[in-house]
Design a protein around this motif. Sequence first.
Motif, PDB file in Angstrom:
ATOM      1  N   LEU A   9       0.760  -1.070  -0.300  1.00 46.06           N
ATOM      2  CA  LEU A   9       0.098   0.094   0.105  1.00 46.06           C
ATOM      3  C   LEU A   9       0.966   1.285   0.072  1.00 46.06           C
ATOM      4  N   TYR A  10       1.816   1.168   0.751  1.00 52.19           N
ATOM      5  CA  TYR A  10       2.797   2.080   0.871  1.00 52.19           C
ATOM      6  C   TYR A  10       3.655   2.604  -0.414  1.00 52.19           C
ATOM      7  N   ASP A  12       2.456   1.615  -3.458  1.00 48.65           N
ATOM      8  CA  ASP A  12       1.126   1.821  -4.433  1.00 48.65           C
ATOM      9  C   ASP A  12       1.157   3.516  -4.377  1.00 48.65           C
ATOM     10  N   GLU A  13       0.941   4.117  -3.078  1.00 45.11           N
ATOM     11  CA  GLU A  13       0.757   5.568  -2.815  1.00 45.11           C
ATOM     12  C   GLU A  13       1.886   6.235  -3.365  1.00 45.11           C
ATOM     13  N   VAL A  16       1.738   6.485  -6.960  1.00 41.65           N
ATOM     14  CA  VAL A  16       0.993   7.499  -7.518  1.00 41.65           C
ATOM     15  C   VAL A  16       1.313   8.939  -7.404  1.00 41.65           C
ATOM     16  N   ARG A  17       1.881   9.115  -6.411  1.00 38.10           N
ATOM     17  CA  ARG A  17       2.353  10.586  -6.011  1.00 38.10           C
ATOM     18  C   ARG A  17       3.525  10.814  -7.097  1.00 38.10           C
ATOM     19  N   ALA A  54       3.680  10.733   1.038  1.00 37.30           N
ATOM     20  CA  ALA A  54       3.352  11.975   0.150  1.00 37.30           C
ATOM     21  C   ALA A  54       4.685  12.828   0.346  1.00 37.30           C
TER      22      ALA A  54
END
Length: 255
Positions: A9-10, A12-13, A16-17, A54
């Motif tokens: 999950l980390y 993947d985020e 995306v960022r 982020a």
Amino acid sequence: MSGTYFDELYFDELAVRLREAGVPAERIVATVDDLRAYLADSGGDPEEEFGPAAAFAEHLVATTDHADGGTATGERWTWTAGIFTDQQRLNEFGEQGWEVQGIDRLGRFVCTRDPEHPQRWEYRREVVTPTGRDALTQRLAPEGWEPCGTWFCYAYYKRPHAALVGPEAKIGDPPPRPGRRLFFSPALYGFAAVAFTAAVALGLSSLAVLDRAGLDDDDGPSTLLGMAVGALSALVVIGAIAAIAELIHRRRRRR
């Protein structure tokens, strides 16, 4: 849920960022692969190691822009080494055309290599305080040295080998990018073992001294005092060992 699930999950985020920031897809894949390899070696948690996805993505974008000089061309490679072998490795890879563009938050050298006209690079490491860094940079500048990264008290400098040998610094057929990213020597593991042993021994000896002085072991402040004294003593020993390591490094460099 397993740690691996949250790791995914980390990442993947993070991907995306990076994609939203305009980082090329191949660079995102390479960056995430590098980070996964680092975690596989360290056994850590991504958010503990790198911070929130982020914020880390913003840092990576800034590092990527700096490392590539604002372009997406050329080879890119990140790696790290211990204080006993870092300068040796830097010059070894500099001979292969790798130019250090900076040091990231993980202490890794961020390198690029011109695929069409690679040239040799030379490196040096200096111990300097933050306030003395500018003066050192000015002193080394006439010899062609320019700063390429800092890590705690260490300042790293580079210069093109062409400044010394001219056109001979060009590389006709550079070797492929090394497959490894970690270059730790036995001396580094020995240093870590000695430092850890010293910390434990000094902490226990401090508690023993307080006990012989008649302080109650159940007394919270006395226990905390013993731990503080032990920790301070351990830092002194670790600093002394690091200083000795730096002296050995300087003596080897003069040979």
